[in-house]
Enzyme design. Structure first.
Site, short mmCIF file in Angstrom:
data_model
loop_
_atom_site.label_atom_id
_atom_site.label_comp_id
_atom_site.label_asym_id
_atom_site.label_seq_id
_atom_site.Cartn_x
_atom_site.Cartn_y
_atom_site.Cartn_z
N ASP A 1 3.39 -2.10 -3.07
CA ASP A 1 3.24 -0.89 -2.24
C ASP A 1 3.39 0.37 -3.09
O ASP A 1 3.64 0.31 -4.30
CB ASP A 1 4.28 -0.96 -1.11
CG ASP A 1 3.78 -0.35 0.18
OD1 ASP A 1 2.85 0.46 0.15
OD2 ASP A 1 4.35 -0.68 1.24
N GLU B 1 -2.05 0.94 -2.12
CA GLU B 1 -1.77 2.38 -2.24
C GLU B 1 -2.65 3.16 -1.26
O GLU B 1 -2.89 4.34 -1.46
CB GLU B 1 -1.83 2.88 -3.69
CG GLU B 1 -3.10 2.59 -4.43
CD GLU B 1 -4.27 3.43 -3.93
OE1 GLU B 1 -5.08 2.88 -3.14
OE2 GLU B 1 -4.37 4.60 -4.33
N TRP B 2 -3.10 2.45 -0.21
CA TRP B 2 -3.73 3.05 0.97
C TRP B 2 -5.07 3.73 0.69
O TRP B 2 -5.51 4.58 1.47
CB TRP B 2 -2.75 4.03 1.64
CG TRP B 2 -1.35 3.51 1.67
CD1 TRP B 2 -0.95 2.29 2.16
CD2 TRP B 2 -0.17 4.14 1.13
NE1 TRP B 2 0.41 2.14 1.99
CE2 TRP B 2 0.91 3.25 1.37
CE3 TRP B 2 0.07 5.36 0.51
CZ2 TRP B 2 2.22 3.55 0.97
CZ3 TRP B 2 1.38 5.66 0.12
CH2 TRP B 2 2.43 4.77 0.36
N GLY B 3 -5.68 3.41 -0.45
CA GLY B 3 -6.97 4.01 -0.78
C GLY B 3 -6.86 5.43 -1.33
O GLY B 3 -7.88 6.07 -1.59
N ASP B 4 -5.63 5.91 -1.54
CA ASP B 4 -5.44 7.31 -1.96
C ASP B 4 -6.03 7.61 -3.33
O ASP B 4 -6.44 8.73 -3.60
CB ASP B 4 -3.95 7.66 -2.00
CG ASP B 4 -3.36 7.77 -0.61
OD1 ASP B 4 -4.13 7.62 0.37
OD2 ASP B 4 -2.14 8.00 -0.49
N ASN B 5 -6.01 6.64 -4.23
CA ASN B 5 -6.47 6.87 -5.61
C ASN B 5 -7.71 6.06 -5.93
O ASN B 5 -7.90 5.59 -7.06
CB ASN B 5 -5.35 6.52 -6.59
CG ASN B 5 -4.09 7.30 -6.30
OD1 ASN B 5 -3.95 8.44 -6.73
ND2 ASN B 5 -3.17 6.72 -5.53
N ASP C 1 -2.04 2.66 7.07
CA ASP C 1 -1.69 1.48 7.87
C ASP C 1 -2.52 1.36 9.15
O ASP C 1 -2.85 2.35 9.79
CB ASP C 1 -0.21 1.53 8.27
CG ASP C 1 0.69 1.27 7.07
OD1 ASP C 1 0.17 1.15 5.94
OD2 ASP C 1 1.92 1.19 7.29
C1 GLA Z 1 3.57 0.53 3.90
C2 GLA Z 1 2.46 -0.52 3.90
C3 GLA Z 1 2.63 -1.42 5.10
C4 GLA Z 1 4.00 -2.08 5.07
C5 GLA Z 1 5.09 -1.03 4.98
C6 GLA Z 1 6.45 -1.64 4.73
O1 GLA Z 1 3.44 1.40 4.96
O2 GLA Z 1 1.21 0.10 3.92
O3 GLA Z 1 1.61 -2.40 5.15
O4 GLA Z 1 4.07 -2.94 3.95
O5 GLA Z 1 4.85 -0.09 3.95
O6 GLA Z 1 7.46 -0.69 4.62
#
Ligand code: GLA
Length: 428
Positions: free
Chosen positions: A172, A205-209, A227
């Protein structure tokens, strides 16, 4: 650089440098440079893993911090008993908040109250069921849930996970401050490689980079968005960050299909099927679209209390076959009329999957003339769809019934927030 590339072992590097006819200080400088370069050069992932999108379960969507070895073992039992293992689900992934503290030597330990038997025993249990264990860590100083992160302990943690028998790590991106994502993930990939156990690396890393630009040689999947939120079509504003419903996440996949393929997948986040907020038709649409996207299928529900309806969705083998198709090509959006979308996914042996997604509040009646909708997937597969040249038998993947062929115009109806998903099977 070519020479450096060939040397994968510290002892060999020392031997190689010693053999050079240069003075002592030059040798030391060479060695330092070699180590410096090799972090990046050897920061390559384990190849040959996740050749189809990974399938499994993850604790976060339902349980967040309330996890324990009991829950994990019961989930593994249910994975087998429910038929999910037979349908292809393999990984039991423990998400955030399994952690206890680091000891005086820096080794991380699980929370001893909730995981009293330790992770090695848990992984042995999971492996004894023919399943695989996934763990979670974070590139920063702390995880998103405030537990110890791997920053500064990357190689030690990777070795610990390998010793425990871990098969998958979700890594994460909270509390990373000035870290650069590409470098941080390369470091952890190098740490996993060094630890020597084949472990799938899930970049989160949520697609940020823009991980799709650099993730292919680093990890096996990368999150493309923030998320998922447990709704079909909404955005949940948490103040400093937002979570997204299934349709918002779907829209964010635009332009990414060319980056996915065997061993390296776009990850639109875990499934919310069976978590109570989505109706049965929305669950079907969510599952079908994740299959069309060649997305990892990581269930996020409580497997111990699954309704028959949820189980039917999660274990639909015909739709899973679309997801697991070995070509590994993500679907293309062929038409978008606002609330009604048509998607095509090229499959092995010349077959196609086709999805008619109705996002609207009302049912949609439609006609689709296969023969006048010809195209070539120039962007990725180069496959041509032309029902004038090739006839296909049509299989409805939710009813598992044959329904005619592409010789005739398709006349059908899709209920509100539902999907019609078909397999076009090439006839001789
Ligand atoms: C981030 C991730 C989630 C989950 C939480 C846990 O938000 O994107 O999928 O793993 O952390 O804290």
């Amino acid at each position: 650089m070519q020479i450096i590339k060939l040397i994968d072992d510290d002892d060999e590097k020392i031997n190689f440098i010693s053999s050079l006819k240069i003075n002592f200080y030059m040798k030391r400088i060479c060695f330092a440079l070699l180590i410096l370069f090799s972090v990046n050069i050897f920061a390559q992932k384990f190849e040959g893993l996740a050749l189809t999108p990974p399938m499994g379960w993850n604790s976060w969507n339902t349980f967040q911090t309330k996890i324990s070895e009991k829950l994990v073992m019961e989930t593994a039992d249910m994975m087998v008993a429910s038929g999910m293992k037979d349908a292809g689900y393999t990984y039991i992934n423990i998400d955030d908040c399994w952690h206890g503290d680091r000891d005086e030597n820096g080794f991380i330990h699980p929370d001893s109250k909730r995981f009293p038997s330790g992770m090695k025993a848990l992984s042995d249990y999971i492996h004894s069921k023919g399943l695989k264990l996934g763990m979670y860590s974070d590139a920063g100083s702390q995880t998103c849930g405030g537990r110890p992160g791997s920053r500064g302990y990357e190689f030690q943690d990777a070795k610990t996970y390998a010793d425990w028998g871990v098969d998958y790590v979700k890594y994460d991106w909270c509390n990373t401050e000035s870290l650069k994502a590409e470098g941080a993930y390369k470091t952890f990939a190098a740490a996993l490689k060094k630890a020597g156990r084949p472990i799938v690396l899930s970049i989160c890393e949520w697609g940020d980079n823009k991980p799709w630009d650099w993730g292919k040689d680093v990890g096996h999947l990368w999150r493309t968005t923030g998320d998922i939120y447990n709704c079909f079509d909404c955005v949940k504003d948490h103040g400093s960050w937002k979570a997204f419903g299934t349709m918002q996440i779907l829209d964010k996949q635009e332009g990414l299909r060319k980056f996915a393929g065997p061993g390296h997948w776009n990850d639109p986040d875990m499934l919310e099927i069976g978590n109570g907020a989505l109706s049965p038709n929305e669950d079907r649409a969510h599952f079908s679209m994740w299959c069309m996207l060649a997305a990892p299928l990581i269930a996020g529900n409580d497997l111990r209390n699954m309704t028959e309806e949820t189980k039917k969705v999660l274990t639909n083998k015909e739709i899973i076959a679309i997801n697991q198709d070995r070509l590994g090509i993500q679907a293309l959006k062929y038409k978008d009329d606002g609330e009604f979308e048509i998607w095509f996914k090229p499959l092995e042996n010349g077959d196609w999957a086709v999805a008619f997604l109705n996002r609207d509040k009302t049912a949609k009646n439609f006609e689709f003339d296969w023969k006048s909708n010809t195209f070539t997937d120039n962007e990725v597969s180069k496959k041509m769809f032309d029902a004038n040249l090739q006839n296909y038998k049509i299989m409805n993947l939710w009813t598992n019934k044959e329904s005619g062929s592409t010789k005739k115009t398709l006349k059908s109806s899709v209920p509100s927030k539902d999907i019609l998903i078909l397999r076009l099977v090439k006839t001789k």
